[in-house]
Each structure stands twice: as structure tokens, then as C-alpha cells.
Design a protein around this motif. Sequence first.
Motif, PDB file in Angstrom:
ATOM      1  N   VAL A  91       5.257  25.887  31.192  1.00 58.67           N
ATOM      2  CA  VAL A  91       6.537  26.269  31.772  1.00 58.67           C
ATOM      3  C   VAL A  91       6.335  27.661  32.346  1.00 58.67           C
ATOM      4  CG1 VAL A  91       8.954  26.735  31.264  1.00 58.67           C
ATOM      5  CG2 VAL A  91       7.793  24.832  30.152  1.00 58.67           C
ATOM      6  N   GLY A 151      11.357  23.233  26.862  1.00 60.74           N
ATOM      7  CA  GLY A 151      10.359  23.302  27.922  1.00 60.74           C
ATOM      8  C   GLY A 151       9.224  22.349  27.563  1.00 60.74           C
ATOM      9  N   ILE A 152       8.783  21.508  28.513  1.00 61.37           N
ATOM     10  CA  ILE A 152       7.728  20.559  28.166  1.00 61.37           C
ATOM     11  C   ILE A 152       6.453  20.852  28.935  1.00 61.37           C
ATOM     12  CG2 ILE A 152       9.267  18.730  27.338  1.00 61.37           C
ATOM     13  CD1 ILE A 152       8.977  17.303  29.959  1.00 61.37           C
ATOM     14  N   ALA A 153       5.351  20.534  28.272  1.00 63.14           N
ATOM     15  CA  ALA A 153       4.024  20.873  28.792  1.00 63.14           C
ATOM     16  C   ALA A 153       3.548  19.774  29.732  1.00 63.14           C
ATOM     17  CB  ALA A 153       3.061  21.064  27.620  1.00 63.14           C
ATOM     18  N   GLU A 154       4.246  19.610  30.849  1.00 65.25           N
ATOM     19  CA  GLU A 154       3.842  18.627  31.850  1.00 65.25           C
ATOM     20  C   GLU A 154       3.944  19.269  33.209  1.00 65.25           C
ATOM     21  OE1 GLU A 154       5.945  14.926  31.550  1.00 65.25           O
ATOM     22  OE2 GLU A 154       5.343  14.666  29.472  1.00 65.25           O
ATOM     23  N   PRO A 173      12.067   6.575  28.751  1.00 65.69           N
ATOM     24  CA  PRO A 173      11.229   6.494  27.566  1.00 65.69           C
ATOM     25  C   PRO A 173       9.822   6.020  27.946  1.00 65.69           C
ATOM     26  CG  PRO A 173      12.600   4.548  27.688  1.00 65.69           C
ATOM     27  CD  PRO A 173      13.022   5.451  28.831  1.00 65.69           C
ATOM     28  N   GLY A 174       8.937   6.041  26.975  1.00 61.62           N
ATOM     29  CA  GLY A 174       7.577   5.569  27.195  1.00 61.62           C
ATOM     30  C   GLY A 174       6.564   6.669  26.978  1.00 61.62           C
ATOM     31  N   VAL A 175       5.334   6.275  26.761  1.00 64.18           N
ATOM     32  CA  VAL A 175       4.251   7.233  26.544  1.00 64.18           C
ATOM     33  C   VAL A 175       3.114   6.944  27.518  1.00 64.18           C
ATOM     34  CG1 VAL A 175       4.778   7.656  24.106  1.00 64.18           C
ATOM     35  CG2 VAL A 175       3.258   5.764  24.727  1.00 64.18           C
ATOM     36  N   SER A 190       8.480   7.798  22.788  1.00 63.63           N
ATOM     37  CA  SER A 190       8.282   8.869  23.756  1.00 63.63           C
ATOM     38  C   SER A 190       7.614  10.034  23.047  1.00 63.63           C
ATOM     39  CB  SER A 190       9.643   9.289  24.336  1.00 63.63           C
ATOM     40  OG  SER A 190       9.510  10.393  25.194  1.00 63.63           O
ATOM     41  N   ALA A 191       6.832  10.802  23.782  1.00 64.23           N
ATOM     42  CA  ALA A 191       6.140  11.957  23.207  1.00 64.23           C
ATOM     43  C   ALA A 191       5.974  13.000  24.302  1.00 64.23           C
ATOM     44  CB  ALA A 191       4.770  11.549  22.673  1.00 64.23           C
ATOM     45  N   LYS A 192       6.526  14.182  24.072  1.00 61.17           N
ATOM     46  CA  LYS A 192       6.392  15.264  25.048  1.00 61.17           C
ATOM     47  C   LYS A 192       5.876  16.498  24.350  1.00 61.17           C
ATOM     48  CE  LYS A 192       8.669  12.961  28.335  1.00 61.17           C
ATOM     49  NZ  LYS A 192       7.914  12.358  29.446  1.00 61.17           N
ATOM     50  N   GLY A 193       4.761  17.026  24.819  1.00 58.80           N
ATOM     51  CA  GLY A 193       4.318  18.321  24.324  1.00 58.80           C
ATOM     52  C   GLY A 193       5.350  19.356  24.710  1.00 58.80           C
ATOM     53  N   ILE A 194       5.769  20.217  23.776  1.00 63.38           N
ATOM     54  CA  ILE A 194       6.792  21.200  24.130  1.00 63.38           C
ATOM     55  C   ILE A 194       6.241  22.608  24.062  1.00 63.38           C
ATOM     56  CG2 ILE A 194       8.776  19.745  23.602  1.00 63.38           C
ATOM     57  CD1 ILE A 194       9.107  21.109  20.957  1.00 63.38           C
ATOM     58  N   ALA A 195       6.794  23.448  24.929  1.00 64.51           N
ATOM     59  CA  ALA A 195       6.295  24.813  25.105  1.00 64.51           C
ATOM     60  C   ALA A 195       6.958  25.728  24.093  1.00 64.51           C
ATOM     61  CB  ALA A 195       6.566  25.267  26.536  1.00 64.51           C
ATOM     62  N   GLU A 196       6.681  25.519  22.819  1.00 63.12           N
ATOM     63  CA  GLU A 196       7.212  26.370  21.764  1.00 63.12           C
ATOM     64  C   GLU A 196       6.103  26.669  20.784  1.00 63.12           C
ATOM     65  OE1 GLU A 196      10.717  24.818  19.911  1.00 63.12           O
ATOM     66  OE2 GLU A 196      11.744  24.651  21.834  1.00 63.12           O
ATOM     67  N   LEU A 255       7.714  16.819  20.891  1.00 62.12           N
ATOM     68  CA  LEU A 255       8.978  16.158  20.589  1.00 62.12           C
ATOM     69  C   LEU A 255       8.719  14.655  20.660  1.00 62.12           C
ATOM     70  CD1 LEU A 255      12.001  15.939  20.146  1.00 62.12           C
ATOM     71  CD2 LEU A 255      12.363  16.536  22.535  1.00 62.12           C
ATOM     72  N   GLU A 303       9.918  10.653  19.997  1.00 60.82           N
ATOM     73  CA  GLU A 303      11.010   9.721  19.766  1.00 60.82           C
ATOM     74  C   GLU A 303      10.392   8.430  19.248  1.00 60.82           C
ATOM     75  OE1 GLU A 303      13.415   8.929  23.173  1.00 60.82           O
ATOM     76  OE2 GLU A 303      14.590   7.399  22.130  1.00 60.82           O
ATOM     77  N   ARG A 318      14.431  11.070  16.386  1.00 59.71           N
ATOM     78  CA  ARG A 318      13.571  12.079  17.006  1.00 59.71           C
ATOM     79  C   ARG A 318      13.022  13.039  15.971  1.00 59.71           C
ATOM     80  NH1 ARG A 318      16.984  14.300  21.728  1.00 59.71           N
ATOM     81  NH2 ARG A 318      18.686  13.390  20.514  1.00 59.71           N
ATOM     82  N   ILE A 345      10.067  16.551  15.437  1.00 55.70           N
ATOM     83  CA  ILE A 345       9.117  17.525  15.963  1.00 55.70           C
ATOM     84  C   ILE A 345       7.814  17.346  15.186  1.00 55.70           C
ATOM     85  CG2 ILE A 345       8.559  19.967  16.252  1.00 55.70           C
ATOM     86  CD1 ILE A 345      10.893  19.190  18.008  1.00 55.70           C
ATOM     87  N   PHE A 357      14.120  16.586  13.910  1.00 49.93           N
ATOM     88  CA  PHE A 357      14.559  17.236  15.150  1.00 49.93           C
ATOM     89  C   PHE A 357      16.019  17.639  14.992  1.00 49.93           C
ATOM     90  CE2 PHE A 357      17.103  16.770  18.999  1.00 49.93           C
ATOM     91  CZ  PHE A 357      16.453  17.600  19.890  1.00 49.93           C
TER      92      PHE A 357
END
Lengths: 332, 332
Positions: free
Chosen positions: A3, A29-32, A119-121, B26-32, B40, B42, B52, B54, B117
Motif C-alpha cells: 500500500v 490495506g491489502i498486499a496486492e 470471494p475465492g483464492v 478468501s485470503a488477502k495478505g494485509i499491510a499491517e 485476512l 474468510e 473471518r 486474522i 477477526f
Amino acid sequence: MAVYTQLSAEDLAELISHYDVGELVSAKGIAEGVSNSNWLLETTGKDGGGARYILTMYEFRIELTDLPFFLGLLDLLAEKGCPVPATIHDRSGATHRMIPDPADPDGPQKAVALIEFLPGVSIDRPEPAQAHAVGAALAGIHLAAQDYSERSNAMGLAAWQELIDECGQEGLATIDPALPDIVYDALSGFAGDWPGGLPQGVCHADLFPDNVLMLGEKVSGLIDFYFACTDFFAYDLAVTHAAWCFADHGRKFRPEISQALLAGYESVRKLTPAEHAALPVLARGAAMRFVATRAYDWLNTPADALVTKKDPMDFVRRMQFYEAEGKAIFAS
Amino acid sequence: MAVYTQLSAEDLAELISHYDVGELVSAKGIAEGVSNSNWLLETTGKDGGGARYILTMYEFRIELTDLPFFLGLLDLLAEKGCPVPATIHDRSGATHRMIPDPADPDGPQKAVALIEFLPGVSIDRPEPAQAHAVGAALAGIHLAAQDYSERSNAMGLAAWQELIDECGQEGLATIDPALPDIVYDALSGFAGDWPGGLPQGVCHADLFPDNVLMLGEKVSGLIDFYFACTDFFAYDLAVTHAAWCFADHGRKFRPEISQALLAGYESVRKLTPAEHAALPVLARGAAMRFVATRAYDWLNTPADALVTKKDPMDFVRRMQFYEAEGKAIFAS
């Protein structure tokens, strides 16, 4: 994958107040994304039932004048039932808004868009059934966007040559001593071999596994259309082939994934004989496209940038594989 | 603020198969997180209704032997009704698991924990009602964890001295020419002034706005307990004061936030007269703690690290403010 801009909860709340999506409940914030910043937002939703969105801020590389093409394409494809996220329009109907950068409030504003969350991975090592679904989904967007507007491919043949020329023989040799000869040989080959007159239309042009969301064997989302352009459909299939059908950094071809991807594509849209015949050179070109951009980025990404550099040699191996085996693997 | 380790969907699915949380959606790398990677996730949930979480991977700075203290604390506080995320235990009851790093499968394994979460957003510029709620929530964890186990504060007085000594006079001077004198004067002052015998127990010890999730005026989550330790409750309040009551990089004190924070704290737990009297020196110490760690990180963070360096001078200004005004602002 970072981000780049810090937006506070207050900044985000102000922004979403222009959309009919309810109140902000969560923001991460997501790492994409390499050229944009992304947040996963949760709101109370239009009807209070809760809703999630991806907020994208366009940071680099994207021309603002291209945004209506990209965002309108999402709307069209979503409307036609393709698994792509629709653009959320603000109350005035706009697909994107300009907002100040809190770190430089008097500087240029940045464009942001609010996009449906799907949704989805993303799958690292696909199964054949998954590759089949991806091929079918790709053909689906080719058919669905047939009457959409045009955008020339800024990452086509001429761009590869330019990027490679900017790297220079010496720069390329620092990546691998053999690289200068390999790429200049390849580039000179395309001049005579590149096909013409194939069926064309809107292509994703960057359908790597991380741009596909899956739930089991089903494609739940095709995302990141920021290289979308008008080009040969078969070239888009070749890009997808190069992106999906190899393991171990391009060292290992996966024939079962290749067969499934091609069969999936043709289950929705039959390739013409001319497209079939062109696949070997298109696949070499697809590999060359990523050799060129990766080599350029390898030599031009500052050491402190928040991105992981990708090895151009991963796609040199694919290009050499297609040179040697392309005819055999694409024989129908 | 980055995801340091790449975990594929396949890696994540394998991991969560050890928990009773359903399938990955779902899976999102988060900027934290600075010393850990976070995703994050799901899932379809225990009962199919969706859930959900973390997922945290501990990358640096944390001693594995401390994890049971941190994760058990979350469980205790959540159980007692404090707004903190509970730890999700795996099917064997463990609070954390060790998994291989896909980039170095034969190297040391890394610890991961799955955590509830919580909704809410971190506030940049709090309103008094929000500061009141934060004060009350802080007092709430002080009371709730009174019988919990002990962990000494690795970021106490002795550590500040060590960190500053490692920076050295010359290093400090590269940050600001006045810094060496300021910090050595301050450090020598603490030796005589630091109080003893105040009420103590489990402290968060790092309750900055980005470690608090809020929904409107309500605290929905206190997170990131990885500096939690046994110390004076009033010191924890002083840390929170230094973290919340200033704007413009420590240049502007916000008296209305200070009053609200203290009143909120005392609405749940009354300070003793000795605690009241100690707040000025504890606040100077709290500011010094962040001067020390920020100065150390400023001089020791490689330019290509995926973190934003924080200016130690932001907390020098707070320390000088507390020196000049601490008696007045903490007078009851």
C-alpha cells in the motif's frame, strides 16, 4: 505488492460517503497490486446487510484516460455474467473519483475506484479441472466483450523491442550472459513470423494465476484488467498458457494443464485453423513479452522499492520450450 | 507493514485444515504489522455460515516462548468481555502452530496463530468521546487481567539506555544535532525520579491508535498485544497518553483528548494519589521509550526494508512537552 499511500479511516469515510454503500465498518490495506494500492473495505451496505468492496488507488503506470476503458469493461463483463467484479459508481454515476494524497495535499490528486469484492483464492499449482475452468472463463470474456471499444496493446511487439533496447546489451548481460543473444534472436524472428488477420477483440493480456480467484474447481473471479487491450484472442490464450502451464520457474512443462486449458477454452469458443497454427509463435511472443518487462524492471527497480523483482529467465525458459516444442504441444 | 512470507492458497488450506473453521473462501495478505505477516482469511465457518479470521505469522523480534503469554492473554481478556480478539485453537487445543516457510522448506519453521477477526477502523484524529472510550477500554484490560501470569517489560528503562548506547552519540547526532544531549539528560533524570510501588499488572504497553479498532465512538477491538508485559498500570496509561493526545508529529498537544482519555480511564479504574503524582515522569518515560526504539530503528533499518521509518523527534517533542507541562496537565 504494497500500500503506497496511507489513507486514514477519516479519509476513507469521506470517500465512501459519495457512494451508496452505507457506513465504513472495516478497512484493511491489502498486499496486492504492483502499480496500485488496494484496500479491502467492509461497510454496513446499501440495505444495512453488510457489503465488501475493493478500493483501488492508481499509483503508477496507468493513464487516467484509460480508466473508463478498464472500469467500463468490468461493468460490461459483469452484466453479461462473466465472473468479474463490477465497478461501483458514485452517486453522480462516475466510475472513479479523484482524491488528494494526504501526504501531499497540494500535489496532484490520485484516481480511485470502488470495485465489487469477489470471494475465492489464487491457486499456485492448478489441477487440470481448474485450468479447464480458466480456459473457459477466458473464452467467455472474449465472446462477451466482442462489441466493446478498442484499446491498442501498449505491451505488443514494438514495446518489447523498445524495452529490450532500453535495457541494452550490457544491462541484459548482467542478468545472464546469454540473455542478449537470446532476446535479439527472438525479436528478429518475430518480424517475419508474426501472424496477421486472426480473430481479435478485448483481451485480458495478463491472466496469471494471481489474477484468477477460484473456489474449488470454479472460477469465482477474473481480476486486474489493467493490461486489457484489443489483440488477437489466440495471443491472450497464449499468454494464459505461458502463465499457467509451467512449474519450477519455467523449468517444468505441465502437459495435463496445457491440454485442460486449451480444451476449456475451446469448450466455449472454437479456435480457427489459422489460430491453431499461430499458437506456437504467439506463445513464443507471450513469453517474450514477460522477458522484456521483467528484464526492464529487473534493471530499473530501485533496491528499496516495495516490490519483489521477478526473474526474466523464468520466461526465457518458456520461450525456449515453445521454440522447441510449440508445434507438438499445440497440434490439435 | 508488509507480508514477508508468501503463502499460497494451498499452504493456507493445509494450515486451516487443522482448525475447525470450515473451508478457505478468501485470503488477502494485509499491510499491517512490522514484525509479523498477516492475512485476512474468510472460511465457510464452523457451521457453514461464513467466518473471518486474522492469520498472523511471527517473523521477527518475538520470542516463541512468549507466544503462550500473548495468546493466552487474548483468550482471558476475550472471555472476560474485553474487546480483544480471541485466539482460535487448533483441533489439538494448541494456540499456535509451526509451519515451513515455502521459500525455505528445509529452514526453520515459523510460528502462526489464527485469531478472531474484529470489525472497526483505526482512527487518525480521535474525538474526545473516542479517547474516553479508549481510556475506559485500557482500564478494563488492567482490571480483567489482574490474576494473569507475569512477563517482565523488555522495553523498560534499562532497554532504553541500551538502545540509546547502541545508537551512540554520533549516530544520534545524524538524526538531529541536539538529540544526544536531550536523550542522555533525560535518561540520567529517570534514575532518581522513576517511581516505585505503584499498582501493577498486565499492560498493553503499545496502545497506539493503529492498535485500536473503533466503530463510531465505541472501541470494537484492542489488538497487537505483542509488547504486553507486567508494569505499572499508570505507565500503560502514560504510553497511551503519549500515543493519542498529540497532533502534527508531537507539535500540538490536544488538551480535550488528554482530559477525555484520563476521565475514561478513571471511569473504570480510579488512579491512586501516588499514580496521579507519578504521571508526569511516567509520561516522560513513555515518550523516551519511543524515542529510543525509533532512534535505534532509524539507524538500523536497511533502506530496502518493507517498513516506513518513524521519526524519533516526534517523541522528543512529546518528552519536552511533558517536562514543561506534565505537572499542569496531570493535576487532578
